[in-house]
Design a protein around this motif. Sequence first.
Motif, PDB file in Angstrom:
ATOM      1  N   MET A 153      13.769  18.162  22.326  1.00 56.14           N
ATOM      2  CA  MET A 153      13.739  18.674  21.058  1.00 56.14           C
ATOM      3  C   MET A 153      12.549  19.245  20.331  1.00 56.14           C
ATOM      4  SD  MET A 153      14.184  16.462  17.514  1.00 56.14           S
ATOM      5  CE  MET A 153      12.174  15.965  17.946  1.00 56.14           C
ATOM      6  N   ASN A 154      12.437  20.295  19.936  1.00 52.18           N
ATOM      7  CA  ASN A 154      11.200  21.111  19.556  1.00 52.18           C
ATOM      8  C   ASN A 154      10.955  20.475  18.239  1.00 52.18           C
ATOM      9  OD1 ASN A 154       8.971  22.504  18.850  1.00 52.18           O
ATOM     10  ND2 ASN A 154      10.088  24.661  19.361  1.00 52.18           N
ATOM     11  N   ALA A 155      10.029  19.754  18.123  1.00 52.73           N
ATOM     12  CA  ALA A 155       9.580  19.139  16.623  1.00 52.73           C
ATOM     13  C   ALA A 155       9.424  20.253  15.401  1.00 52.73           C
ATOM     14  CB  ALA A 155       8.661  18.206  16.484  1.00 52.73           C
ATOM     15  N   LEU A 156       8.495  21.532  16.175  1.00 53.78           N
ATOM     16  CA  LEU A 156       8.305  22.562  15.270  1.00 53.78           C
ATOM     17  C   LEU A 156       9.518  23.892  15.281  1.00 53.78           C
ATOM     18  CD1 LEU A 156       4.522  22.766  16.035  1.00 53.78           C
ATOM     19  CD2 LEU A 156       5.525  21.880  13.933  1.00 53.78           C
ATOM     20  N   ASP A 208      17.946   8.432  26.907  1.00 53.46           N
ATOM     21  CA  ASP A 208      16.836   8.422  27.955  1.00 53.46           C
ATOM     22  C   ASP A 208      16.860   9.434  28.916  1.00 53.46           C
ATOM     23  OD1 ASP A 208      16.350   5.637  27.549  1.00 53.46           O
ATOM     24  OD2 ASP A 208      17.605   4.867  28.887  1.00 53.46           O
ATOM     25  N   LEU A 209      17.810  10.705  28.893  1.00 56.28           N
ATOM     26  CA  LEU A 209      17.640  11.663  29.521  1.00 56.28           C
ATOM     27  C   LEU A 209      16.792  12.478  28.787  1.00 56.28           C
ATOM     28  CD1 LEU A 209      18.669  13.609  31.869  1.00 56.28           C
ATOM     29  CD2 LEU A 209      20.615  14.210  30.445  1.00 56.28           C
ATOM     30  N   PHE A 244      13.067  11.303  17.059  1.00 54.46           N
ATOM     31  CA  PHE A 244      11.663  10.812  17.365  1.00 54.46           C
ATOM     32  C   PHE A 244      11.533  10.796  18.809  1.00 54.46           C
ATOM     33  CE2 PHE A 244       8.821   7.409  18.355  1.00 54.46           C
ATOM     34  CZ  PHE A 244       7.594   7.715  17.514  1.00 54.46           C
ATOM     35  N   ARG A 245      10.297  11.242  19.340  1.00 52.55           N
ATOM     36  CA  ARG A 245      10.172  11.159  20.708  1.00 52.55           C
ATOM     37  C   ARG A 245       8.652  10.715  20.583  1.00 52.55           C
ATOM     38  NH1 ARG A 245       8.336  15.465  23.616  1.00 52.55           N
ATOM     39  NH2 ARG A 245       8.539  17.426  22.416  1.00 52.55           N
ATOM     40  N   GLN A 246       8.285  10.121  21.870  1.00 47.51           N
ATOM     41  CA  GLN A 246       6.744  10.134  22.118  1.00 47.51           C
ATOM     42  C   GLN A 246       6.476  10.590  23.676  1.00 47.51           C
ATOM     43  OE1 GLN A 246       4.554   6.802  20.681  1.00 47.51           O
ATOM     44  NE2 GLN A 246       3.972   6.185  22.854  1.00 47.51           N
TER      45      GLN A 246
END
Length: 210
Positions: free
Chosen positions: A1-4, A46-47, A73-75
């Motif tokens: 996912m592109n947060a921007l 998870d992917l 959300f991702r880190q």
Amino acid sequence: MNALHRIALGCLFTTLVALHAPTHAERADRNQRTELSSTKGAVWDDLKQVQVWTGDVELIRGSTRLAGERLEFRQDPDGYQYGSLVGAAGKPANYRTKRDGLPELFVGQADRIEFDGKADTIILVGNAVLRRTGMDGGVLDEIRGARIVYNNQLETYAVEGGQPSAGSDGRVRATLSPRGATGPATQRQTTTPSAPTSAPGGTPPEKGRP
């Protein structure tokens, strides 16, 4: 996912204002744990390494708080966090953080709030409002537009207008207190011209890594 999430500027703005913002969120926030909660639950992919939280979602990290209806959300492996938060129907997503070393808050709301921990930016998209307030909630400065981008590393923010719609003429609007003022901003409202310009006085908004 592109947060921007990139939005075509030709469709989005009628004017652009870039303002200097010599402020930071609480520096201690960067060393705090991130706490996530929701009423409906969360799904881990998870992917894609993405978490999707739904139902009255809340993210807290030190003095920084984001709240909305759905959060992706991702880190990354380096610990940088990214996300896209949307509000419920008729209810915007919300953002709040304390200024470093000052008894002031930055409080924002928008249809969608995006953050990029590595770029150190927060973006308010759709009916965006960003306010500098006292700890009691009294408004000192306020900026409104279709899209507000705050860059904590460069200490700048940019505000973009949008297409006219019901209840909105698409203009960027600002209400700014005199520099150094600690009381609520005068209710006189200013609007930006069609070309980029610098803002007179006032201290803008802020956000570091959520």
